[in-house]
Design an enzyme around this catalytic site. Structure first.
Site, PDB file in Angstrom:
ATOM      1  N   LYS A 204       0.918  -1.259   0.203  1.00 39.75           N
ATOM      2  CA  LYS A 204       0.138  -0.034   0.023  1.00 39.75           C
ATOM      3  C   LYS A 204       1.075   1.252  -0.154  1.00 39.75           C
ATOM      4  O   LYS A 204       1.755   1.619   1.064  1.00 39.75           O
ATOM      5  CB  LYS A 204      -0.989   0.078   1.339  1.00 39.75           C
ATOM      6  CG  LYS A 204      -1.889   1.252   1.321  1.00 39.75           C
ATOM      7  CD  LYS A 204      -2.808   1.143   2.319  1.00 39.75           C
ATOM      8  CE  LYS A 204      -3.398   2.310   2.758  1.00 39.75           C
ATOM      9  NZ  LYS A 204      -4.488   2.159   3.724  1.00 39.75           N
ATOM     10  N   LYS A 257      -2.293  -1.463  -3.766  1.00 40.19           N
ATOM     11  CA  LYS A 257      -2.964  -0.590  -3.862  1.00 40.19           C
ATOM     12  C   LYS A 257      -2.218   0.878  -3.694  1.00 40.19           C
ATOM     13  O   LYS A 257      -1.311   0.924  -3.101  1.00 40.19           O
ATOM     14  CB  LYS A 257      -3.856  -0.403  -2.601  1.00 40.19           C
ATOM     15  CG  LYS A 257      -4.532   0.485  -2.248  1.00 40.19           C
ATOM     16  CD  LYS A 257      -5.407   0.510  -0.805  1.00 40.19           C
ATOM     17  CE  LYS A 257      -6.094   1.822  -0.592  1.00 40.19           C
ATOM     18  NZ  LYS A 257      -6.471   1.946   0.686  1.00 40.19           N
TER      19      LYS A 257
HETATM   20  C1  PBG Z   1      -7.019   3.338   5.535  1.00 36.26           C
HETATM   21  C2  PBG Z   1      -7.640   2.997   4.123  1.00 36.26           C
HETATM   22  C3  PBG Z   1      -7.486   4.364   3.199  1.00 36.26           C
HETATM   23  C4  PBG Z   1      -8.204   3.531   1.888  1.00 36.26           C
HETATM   24  C5  PBG Z   1      -8.686   2.384   2.370  1.00 36.26           C
HETATM   25  N1  PBG Z   1      -8.107   2.296   3.613  1.00 36.26           N
HETATM   26  C6  PBG Z   1      -6.974   5.313   3.068  1.00 36.26           C
HETATM   27  C7  PBG Z   1      -5.667   5.856   3.291  1.00 36.26           C
HETATM   28  O1  PBG Z   1      -4.831   5.136   3.862  1.00 36.26           O
HETATM   29  O2  PBG Z   1      -5.431   7.046   3.692  1.00 36.26           O
HETATM   30  C8  PBG Z   1      -8.243   4.304   0.715  1.00 36.26           C
HETATM   31  C9  PBG Z   1      -9.291   3.773  -0.309  1.00 36.26           C
HETATM   32  C10 PBG Z   1      -9.473   4.584  -1.417  1.00 36.26           C
HETATM   33  O3  PBG Z   1      -9.023   5.710  -1.707  1.00 36.26           O
HETATM   34  O4  PBG Z   1     -10.514   4.294  -2.248  1.00 36.26           O
HETATM   35  N2  PBG Z   1      -7.920   2.608   6.358  1.00 36.26           N
END
Ligand code: PBG
Length: 332
Positions: A204, A257
Site C-alpha cells: 500500500k 493499492k
Molecule cells: C485506510 C484506508 C484508506 C483507503 C482504504 N483504507 C485510506 C488511507 O490510507 O488514507 C483508501 C481507499 C480509497 O482511496 O478508495 N484505512
C-alpha cells in the site's frame, strides 16, 4: 533461375482482429462479475444516505439504510463487499474500533441477517476511529510524533477478532504496520478463528489517489501525512519485500493499492508469489473517470471495462472497485 524476394512475408496479426467473433474467441483476459468486491461506507446515525461529493454515485449509509446497497450488490451477482465504518466517537487510540457494538461490527451482523450470499470483508484500521486521523496510536519518538507500531499491533488483533465475532468472513488490515499480519493471525487463532482468512493490504503506497476516500471516511490526518508507514510510490523492490513478509506471516491473499499506476507491481507480485492477488481501484481513480465522463470527455462504460480488463491482464484475481455495480451491468 527465379529471383527470390528477400523481404520476409508480412506477419498478418490483423487476421484475428477482423471479426468480432474471432476477437471474442482469442481474447486472453476478461473481467468477470465474480471477481469484484464493492466497498461500502457505513456511517453512524439513522436514515442517512449521503452522496460523497468527490465520488459521484457513492454514498455513506446509516445502518438502517444498509439493506439498499446490499440488495443491489447481491442482485448484481457481486460476491463480496468491503466495509468501512464512520463512528460517532473518536479518541486518541481509536478504541471504539474494537468494541463488539461498534459501527462495522453492527453492520456485519445486519448484513448477515439480511443475506448469506455475500462474503463480508472488513477493513481493519484505526484512521477512521482516531481523533487525529492516523492509522494507530501515537507516541513521541526522537522528538517527533509517530504512530506507535507495536502498541497498534495489539489493538489491530483486538479489532480483527471483534470483526470475526460479528461474523466477518475475511479481515483486511490496511494500516501498513510492521508485523500486523502475524499479530492478527495470532489474535484470530487464539480466539478460535483459525478459519478466517486475512487479505493484507501488503503493498500500500502513500498515494494522493486516496484523496476522495478521506472525505468519504472522515479519516484525513489532522497533522502530517502517512509516509511514515505507507510506502514510497517509487518502491518496487520494497513492495516485493512487503508482500514476502506478509505471506510469511500468514496472509492468505495480498493486495496492491492503488491500482492503475501500480500494475507493474501487480504483475511482479503475481509472477513471484503463488497467492491470490487483489487490486484496489481507489477513490481518486474512480473520481477521475467520473469527472471526465461528466464533462463528456471520455466514454465511461468503455473506460471502466478497459480498466478492469487491464487489471486482469496485469495478474489481479480480485478487483476492489467503486465501479462494481455499474460494471456488473456492463458484463451482461
Ligand atoms: C485506510 C484506508 C484508506 C483507503 C482504504 N483504507 C485510506 C488511507 O490510507 O488514507 C483508501 C481507499 C480509497 O482511496 O478508495 N484505512
Amino acid at each position: 533461375m527465379i529471383e527470390r524476394d528477400a523481404t520476409p512475408p508480412i506477419q498478418r496479426l490483423r487476421r484475428l482482429r477482423r471479426l468480432s467473433g474471432l476477437r471474442d474467441l482469442v481474447r486472453e483476459h476478461e473481467p468477470n462479475v465474480r471477481d469484484l468486491v464493492y466497498p461500502i461506507f457505513v456511517h453512524h446515525g439513522t436514515n442517512l444516505k449521503r452522496e460523497i461529493a468527490s465520488m459521484p454515485g457513492q454514498f455513506q449509509y446509516s445502518l438502517d439504510r444498509l439493506d439498499e446497497p446490499i440488495s443491489a450488490t447481491v442482485e448484481a451477482g457481486i460476491p463480496a463487499v468491503l466495509l468501512f465504518g464512520i463512528p460517532e466517537h473518536k479518541d486518541s487510540e481509536g478504541r471504539s474500533a474494537c468494541d463488539d457494538e461498534a459501527i462495522v461490527q453492527s453492520a456485519v451482523r445486519k448484513i448477515k441477517n439480511q443475506t448469506n450470499e455475500l462474503i463480508v470483508i472488513t477493513d481493519v484500521c484505526f484512521c477512521e476511529y482516531t481523533n487525529h486521523g492516523h492509522c494507530g496510536a501515537l507516541r513521541s519518538i526522537g522528538g517527533s510524533i509517530e504512530v506507535d507500531n507495536d502498541a497498534t499491533l495489539k489493538l489491530l488483533a483486538e479489532q480483527a477478532a471483534s470483526h470475526a465475532r460479528a461474523g466477518a468472513d475475511v479481515v483486511a488490515p490496511s494500516g501498513m504496520m510492521d508485523g500486523m499480519v502475524a499479530a492478527i493471525r495470532r489474535g484470530l487463532d487464539e480466539a478460535k478463528f483459525h478459519y478466517i482468512p486475512i487479505l493484507s493490504y501488503a503493498a500500500k503506497f502513500a498515494s494522493a489517489f486516496y484523496g476522495p476516500f478521506r472525505d468519504a471516511a472522515g479519516s484525513a490526518p489532522a497533522f502530517g501525512d502517512r509516509r511514515g508507514y505507507q510506502m514510497d510510490p517509487a518502491g518496487g523492490d520494497e513492495a516485493m519485500r512487503e508482500v514476502e513478509i506478509d505471506v510469511s506471516e500468514g496472509a492468505d491473499m495480498i493486495m496492491v493499492k492503488p491500482a492503475l499506476a501500480y500494475l507493474d507491481v501487480v504483475r511482479r507480485v503475481k509472477d513471484r508469489f503463488r497467492v491470490p492477488v487483489a487490486v484496489y481501484n481507489v477513490s481518486g481513480e474512480y473520481a477521475m473517470i467520473k469527472a471526465a465522463a461528466k464533462n463528456g470527455w471520455i466514454d465511461e462504460d468503455r473506460i471502466v471495462l478497459e480498466t478492469l480488463t487491464c487489471f486482469k491482464r496485469a495478474g489481479a484475481d480480485i478487483i476492489i472497485t467503486y465501479h462494481a455495480l455499474d460494471a456488473a451491468r456492463l458484463f451482461r
